[in-house]
Design a protein around this motif. Structure first.
Motif, PDB file in Angstrom:
ATOM      1  N   LYS A 197       0.841  -1.198   0.000  1.00 16.13           N
ATOM      2  CA  LYS A 197       0.000   0.000   0.000  1.00 16.13           C
ATOM      3  C   LYS A 197       0.879   1.252   0.000  1.00 16.13           C
ATOM      4  CE  LYS A 197      -0.233   0.296   5.066  1.00 16.13           C
ATOM      5  NZ  LYS A 197      -1.122   0.371   6.244  1.00 16.13           N
ATOM      6  N   GLU A 198       0.222   2.398   0.098  1.00 10.39           N
ATOM      7  CA  GLU A 198       0.879   3.698   0.237  1.00 10.39           C
ATOM      8  C   GLU A 198       0.467   4.305   1.570  1.00 10.39           C
ATOM      9  OE1 GLU A 198      -0.317   7.982  -1.382  1.00 10.39           O
ATOM     10  OE2 GLU A 198       0.430   6.706  -3.012  1.00 10.39           O
ATOM     11  N   TRP A 199       1.409   4.980   2.251  1.00  9.92           N
ATOM     12  CA  TRP A 199       1.058   5.690   3.473  1.00  9.92           C
ATOM     13  C   TRP A 199       1.977   6.895   3.653  1.00  9.92           C
ATOM     14  CZ3 TRP A 199       3.966   1.375   3.273  1.00  9.92           C
ATOM     15  CH2 TRP A 199       5.140   1.301   4.036  1.00  9.92           C
ATOM     16  N   ASP A 200       1.528   7.865   4.434  1.00  9.61           N
ATOM     17  CA  ASP A 200       2.275   9.101   4.654  1.00  9.61           C
ATOM     18  C   ASP A 200       3.358   8.906   5.708  1.00  9.61           C
ATOM     19  OD1 ASP A 200       0.816  10.800   2.887  1.00  9.61           O
ATOM     20  OD2 ASP A 200      -0.809  10.897   4.358  1.00  9.61           O
ATOM     21  N   LEU A 201       4.549   9.450   5.430  1.00  7.45           N
ATOM     22  CA  LEU A 201       5.609   9.555   6.420  1.00  7.45           C
ATOM     23  C   LEU A 201       5.712  10.991   6.931  1.00  7.45           C
ATOM     24  CD1 LEU A 201       8.371   7.417   4.658  1.00  7.45           C
ATOM     25  CD2 LEU A 201       6.918   6.711   6.568  1.00  7.45           C
ATOM     26  N   ILE A 202       5.698  11.950   6.000  1.00  8.76           N
ATOM     27  CA  ILE A 202       5.743  13.375   6.334  1.00  8.76           C
ATOM     28  C   ILE A 202       4.606  14.058   5.586  1.00  8.76           C
ATOM     29  CG2 ILE A 202       7.112  15.495   6.239  1.00  8.76           C
ATOM     30  CD1 ILE A 202       9.615  13.667   6.148  1.00  8.76           C
ATOM     31  N   LYS A 203       3.739  14.736   6.308  1.00  7.89           N
ATOM     32  CA  LYS A 203       2.577  15.386   5.699  1.00  7.89           C
ATOM     33  C   LYS A 203       2.588  16.864   6.049  1.00  7.89           C
ATOM     34  CE  LYS A 203      -2.423  14.888   5.116  1.00  7.89           C
ATOM     35  NZ  LYS A 203      -2.312  14.771   3.657  1.00  7.89           N
ATOM     36  N   ASP A 204       2.614  17.701   5.009  1.00  5.61           N
ATOM     37  CA  ASP A 204       2.706  19.154   5.195  1.00  5.61           C
ATOM     38  C   ASP A 204       3.879  19.518   6.106  1.00  5.61           C
ATOM     39  OD1 ASP A 204       0.427  19.475   3.604  1.00  5.61           O
ATOM     40  OD2 ASP A 204      -0.909  19.280   5.337  1.00  5.61           O
ATOM     41  N   GLY A 205       4.977  18.773   5.956  1.00 10.30           N
ATOM     42  CA  GLY A 205       6.194  19.042   6.717  1.00 10.30           C
ATOM     43  C   GLY A 205       6.275  18.368   8.067  1.00 10.30           C
ATOM     44  N   ILE A 206       5.188  17.741   8.538  1.00 13.55           N
ATOM     45  CA  ILE A 206       5.148  17.139   9.873  1.00 13.55           C
ATOM     46  C   ILE A 206       5.409  15.635   9.815  1.00 13.55           C
ATOM     47  CG2 ILE A 206       3.737  16.775  11.935  1.00 13.55           C
ATOM     48  CD1 ILE A 206       4.454  19.697  11.404  1.00 13.55           C
ATOM     49  N   LEU A 207       6.272  15.132  10.701  1.00 12.45           N
ATOM     50  CA  LEU A 207       6.519  13.698  10.810  1.00 12.45           C
ATOM     51  C   LEU A 207       5.260  13.015  11.351  1.00 12.45           C
ATOM     52  CD1 LEU A 207       8.494  11.242  10.849  1.00 12.45           C
ATOM     53  CD2 LEU A 207       9.064  11.899  13.203  1.00 12.45           C
ATOM     54  N   VAL A 208       4.659  12.115  10.561  1.00 14.53           N
ATOM     55  CA  VAL A 208       3.392  11.501  10.969  1.00 14.53           C
ATOM     56  C   VAL A 208       3.472   9.979  11.100  1.00 14.53           C
ATOM     57  CG1 VAL A 208       1.978  13.361  10.033  1.00 14.53           C
ATOM     58  CG2 VAL A 208       2.550  11.406   8.568  1.00 14.53           C
ATOM     59  N   ASN A 209       4.519   9.337  10.552  1.00 11.57           N
ATOM     60  CA  ASN A 209       4.559   7.883  10.659  1.00 11.57           C
ATOM     61  C   ASN A 209       5.945   7.365  10.322  1.00 11.57           C
ATOM     62  OD1 ASN A 209       3.645   5.243  11.092  1.00 11.57           O
ATOM     63  ND2 ASN A 209       1.722   5.606   9.985  1.00 11.57           N
ATOM     64  N   TYR A 210       6.103   6.038  10.459  1.00  6.80           N
ATOM     65  CA  TYR A 210       7.351   5.347  10.168  1.00  6.80           C
ATOM     66  C   TYR A 210       7.079   4.192   9.211  1.00  6.80           C
ATOM     67  CZ  TYR A 210       9.051   7.743  14.407  1.00  6.80           C
ATOM     68  OH  TYR A 210       9.412   8.688  15.351  1.00  6.80           O
ATOM     69  N   GLN A 211       8.101   3.387   9.003  1.00  4.07           N
ATOM     70  CA  GLN A 211       7.993   2.153   8.240  1.00  4.07           C
ATOM     71  C   GLN A 211       8.020   0.994   9.237  1.00  4.07           C
ATOM     72  OE1 GLN A 211      11.449   2.193   5.605  1.00  4.07           O
ATOM     73  NE2 GLN A 211      11.487   4.423   5.848  1.00  4.07           N
ATOM     74  N   ALA A 212       7.007   0.130   9.212  1.00  2.00           N
ATOM     75  CA  ALA A 212       6.927  -0.912  10.228  1.00  2.00           C
ATOM     76  C   ALA A 212       6.364  -2.215   9.659  1.00  2.00           C
ATOM     77  CB  ALA A 212       6.062  -0.445  11.398  1.00  2.00           C
ATOM     78  N   THR A 213       6.669  -3.314  10.332  1.00  2.00           N
ATOM     79  CA  THR A 213       6.224  -4.642   9.942  1.00  2.00           C
ATOM     80  C   THR A 213       5.190  -5.170  10.941  1.00  2.00           C
ATOM     81  OG1 THR A 213       8.108  -5.581  11.136  1.00  2.00           O
ATOM     82  CG2 THR A 213       8.395  -5.163   8.775  1.00  2.00           C
ATOM     83  N   ARG A 214       4.759  -6.425  10.765  1.00  2.00           N
ATOM     84  CA  ARG A 214       3.686  -6.981  11.589  1.00  2.00           C
ATOM     85  C   ARG A 214       4.028  -7.007  13.077  1.00  2.00           C
ATOM     86  NH1 ARG A 214       0.916 -12.444   9.567  1.00  2.00           N
ATOM     87  NH2 ARG A 214      -0.414 -11.867  11.331  1.00  2.00           N
ATOM     88  N   ASP A 215       5.299  -7.248  13.398  1.00  2.00           N
ATOM     89  CA  ASP A 215       5.670  -7.340  14.806  1.00  2.00           C
ATOM     90  C   ASP A 215       6.153  -6.011  15.379  1.00  2.00           C
ATOM     91  OD1 ASP A 215       8.046  -7.252  13.439  1.00  2.00           O
ATOM     92  OD2 ASP A 215       8.986  -8.926  14.492  1.00  2.00           O
ATOM     93  N   GLN A 216       5.982  -4.910  14.612  1.00  2.00           N
ATOM     94  CA  GLN A 216       6.419  -3.595  15.078  1.00  2.00           C
ATOM     95  C   GLN A 216       5.271  -2.604  15.252  1.00  2.00           C
ATOM     96  OE1 GLN A 216       9.067  -2.549  11.885  1.00  2.00           O
ATOM     97  NE2 GLN A 216      10.885  -3.236  12.962  1.00  2.00           N
ATOM     98  N   VAL A 217       4.216  -2.736  14.453  1.00  2.00           N
ATOM     99  CA  VAL A 217       3.203  -1.672  14.404  1.00  2.00           C
ATOM    100  C   VAL A 217       2.471  -1.491  15.733  1.00  2.00           C
ATOM    101  CG1 VAL A 217       2.813  -1.689  11.929  1.00  2.00           C
ATOM    102  CG2 VAL A 217       1.532  -3.270  13.379  1.00  2.00           C
ATOM    103  N   ASN A 218       2.473  -2.519  16.584  1.00  2.00           N
ATOM    104  CA  ASN A 218       1.827  -2.346  17.889  1.00  2.00           C
ATOM    105  C   ASN A 218       2.507  -1.253  18.701  1.00  2.00           C
ATOM    106  OD1 ASN A 218       3.724  -3.818  20.121  1.00  2.00           O
ATOM    107  ND2 ASN A 218       3.873  -4.868  18.153  1.00  2.00           N
TER     108      ASN A 218
END
Length: 547
Positions: free
Chosen positions: A376-397
């Protein structure tokens, strides 16, 4: 020494000579072997079920099985000679389990029912042994099984079906034209990869994928014997998730740039670029050395992609943020406390950076990752703000999320899969803006093209980047070529100096074909897209200055 052993060792030696980041995986095979069909889907499903049943009977609460056939063809030339051709195949099975709340992994090249059953037993035994020192149980994000599905890179021409002689003829023409146009030396290479991957899990997924990648590249060198100087220019190509059509013009798409330069998108004219490279390498011999100071930078996508990779891609890997990569490659300045504020200014409001494993023709695009998660696609930085990371099944929790980002990967069947960078790209600007228009607005600046040398600290914060070509901009016009250019900044300062981004008509990708990570080290391929982008007031140093 047998001929086969000699070819394998010489191929590995050349790979080492070219740099540790060019691995030849597997056994050397005759070229015709690359076109032989592998096991059919029914056979792979039957073998996967043997592993799933064996691990369940021994107490595993989760299992995934990867049956992989990995093919490579690398061709190396210099001037009038072929230096090496490496045709490699690696085939086997990797089995990963959770037992007693702990991961276990084992792999085998014995792709038989007995070999797979023994491998499955070993994986469970390793997990149970690991559980004795495990402090917290593994928490997997839920993933519904997708049943039996297939996915294939949408290629027009399978590069492995193209005769080797035709590929050599192309490289010889590249070399010949480069020499005719002023190159003193030239090396050219072709890299082709095909991953035939079958994934099965106890969640109920049976996924068959056929992934293709291609990378044509060269380096030309111009020499001034009288002055004792030489200058190089590398190919302005991008590795792609495509077939041989990338090189034969069927998908031809060129983008005009200032000073007669050409950008390539979804196609690449290797001969044309080699001719231009030879002329530009000669121009670099007499280019004016840059006066150090503050400049507005206009960065071509083929250059900016590396800066994105190092200053955004790596620091937003969650395992690096958590310290899991500290011993090998450092940590990240983009720590969880910054993300939790939901207000950390990674860049200016113009900066929108996405992770995306679905973008056509890119290196990281597949249907499913190596945990069976739909990409899929997801935002990491939105309008200059850090909003997320890159994560796997055992990390997203850790992020309070209940669905994987789908960025798990292993470079071979005998490598355990872990979090790897997806395509990380800067969205193009929304307003109509060409490179020509952007340059018109720059009073004192430098237009930079191509990847050069770089350095960045262990937290991916303070950095220095060079390039291939540098053009001075004065009062809205390019006035000549510069040399000895590198810019210095830190990640937050740099991305906050972003003021303009060209629109989607200028959008192109840069790629890394052999990106290293992990211990034992693995490589992956990833693309970074952007349009030409302007950064104001960046510090430029003169790299040729004698101290």
């Amino acid at each position: 020494m047998k001929r086969r052993d000699f070819i394998q060792l010489s191929g590995m030696g050349l790979g080492a000579m070219m740099g540790a980041s060019i691995p030849v995986l597997g056994n050397m095979v005759p070229v015709e072997h690359l076109l032989e069909p592998g096991a059919d889907i029914a056979t792979k499903k039957r073998l996967a079920d043997i592993a799933l049943n064996a691990t369940k009977s021994r107490g595993a609460t989760y299992t995934d099985v990867r049956i992989g056939r990995y093919l490579q063809q690398f061709i190396f030339t210099r001037e009038t000679k072929v230096q090496n051709i490496a045709n490699a195949e690696s085939y086997g099975v990797g089995i990963r389990v959770i037992a007693n709340g702990t991961w276990g992994f084992a792999a085998t090249s014995d792709v038989t029912p007995d070999g797979i059953a023994k491998c499955a037993e070993t994986a469970v035994a390793i997990a149970k042994a690991n559980a004795k020192i495990q402090k917290e149980p593994v928490i997997l994000a839920p993933q519904k099984g997708v049943g039996e599905v297939t996915w294939k890179t949408p290629i027009v021409k399978n590069a492995f079906e193209i005769p080797v002689q035709e590929k050599i003829d192309l490289l010889m023409k590249v070399n010949s034209e480069a020499m005719k146009n002023g190159a003193g030396f030239v090396t050219s290479n072709l890299f082709f990869v095909n991953e035939q991957k079958y994934f099965a899990s106890s969640d109920g997924s049976y996924i068959d994928q056929d992934v293709h990648r291609i990378w044509p590249t060269f380096t030309v060198t111009a020499v001034d014997k009288a002055a004792g100087k030489f200058k190089t220019r590398d190919a302005i190509s991008s590795p792609m998730g495509m077939g041989y059509e990338y090189l034969d013009g069927l998908a031809s798409e060129k983008i005009s740039a200032p000073n007669g330069l050409i950008g390539y998108r979804n196609s690449y004219d290797m001969v044309e670029d080699a001719i231009m490279a030879s002329k530009q390498a000669q121009q670099k011999l007499t280019a004016k050395t840059v006066p150090a100071g503050k400049y507005d930078l206009v960065l071509d996508p083929n250059h900016l992609g590396l800066t994105i990779h190092e200053s955004v891609g790596h620091p937003t890997e969650l395992d690096r943020v958590l310290g899991y990569e500290a011993n090998y490659a450092g940590t990240s300045f983009a720590t969880l406390d910054k993300w939790k504020t939901k207000s950390f200014n990674y860049g200016s409001k113009q900066v929108n950076i996405v992770a995306d494993k679905t973008q056509p023709y890119t290196l990281g695009t597949v249907g499913f990752d190596d945990e069976g998660v739909p990409c899929k696609e997801w935002d990491l930085i939105k309008d200059g703000i850090l909003v997320n990371y890159q994560a796997t099944r055992d990390q997203v929790n850790i992020l309070g999320e209940n669905a994987s980002h789908g960025c798990c990967y292993a470079d071979n069947w005998n490598s355990v899969q872990f979090q790897r960078m997806p395509n990380v790209s800067l969205r193009p600007g929304k307003e109509k803006l060409s490179v020509f228009d952007m340059i018109k607005g720059v009073e004192k600046g430098i237009y930079i093209i191509g990847r050069g040398s770089y350095s960045i600290d262990q937290q991916r914060y303070n950095f220095q980047f060079g390039g291939q070509l540098f053009y001075e901009i004065k009062n809205g016009e390019i006035v000549g070529m510069l040399d000895d250019v590198a810019y210095q900044s830190n990640t937050q300062e740099f991305w906050n100096s972003c003021v303009q981004i060209c629109d989607k008509d200028d959008y192109r990708t840069f790629g890394s074909f052999f990106d290293g990570k992990g211990q034992p080290s693995q490589v992956s391929a990833v693309s970074h897209g952007s349009a030409t982008t302007r950064f104001n007031g960046v510090n430029v140093i003169n790299t040729g200055r004698k101290i």
